[in-house]
Design a protein around this motif. Structure first.
Motif, short mmCIF file in Angstrom:
data_model
loop_
_atom_site.label_atom_id
_atom_site.label_comp_id
_atom_site.label_asym_id
_atom_site.label_seq_id
_atom_site.Cartn_x
_atom_site.Cartn_y
_atom_site.Cartn_z
N UNK A 1 0.86 -1.19 0.00
CA UNK A 1 0.00 0.00 0.00
C UNK A 1 0.89 1.24 0.00
N UNK A 2 0.49 2.23 -0.76
CA UNK A 2 1.32 3.42 -0.85
C UNK A 2 1.32 4.17 0.47
N UNK A 3 2.51 4.62 0.82
CA UNK A 3 2.65 5.39 2.06
C UNK A 3 2.11 6.79 1.88
#
Length: 103
Positions: free
Chosen positions: A16-18
């Motif tokens: 998941x993108x930070x």
């Protein structure tokens, strides 16, 4: 005939993108050791010309371990003050961020 070697790429699950860090967020407080290192780094380099970056860190760590409680006290006081500054700035930052979200 020998079998041909096949190389398969194993798919890794997508991370998941930070959330991007806000550049306006307050900087964390420095530790007592970091205040000590900042004060003594130049002196270590002067005493040991040609020393590598890693060796500077190692020497600073050894000097820090050799300090007694009385010698560490000023750095610990600076660290406590910096931690208090960070907590105050963070509280203001969070309050302003919540205010923007509610608007």
């Amino acid at each position: 005939m020998p079998k041909e070697k096949t190389t398969r790429k194993v798919k890794t699950p997508a991370r998941p993108e930070r959330k991007k860090k806000d550049p306006n967020a307050p900087k964390r407080g420095l530790s007592a050791y970091m205040f000590f290192a900042n004060d003594n780094r130049d002196k270590v380099r002067e005493d040991n010309p040609g020393i590598t970056f890693g060796q500077v860190g190692k020497m600073l760590g050894e000097k820090w371990k050799a300090l007694n409680d009385k010698e560490r006290k000023p750095y610990e006081d600076k660290a406590a003050a910096d931690k208090k500054r960070y907590e105050e700035e963070k509280a203001q930052y969070n309050a302003a961020e919540e205010e923007e979200e509610s608007s």
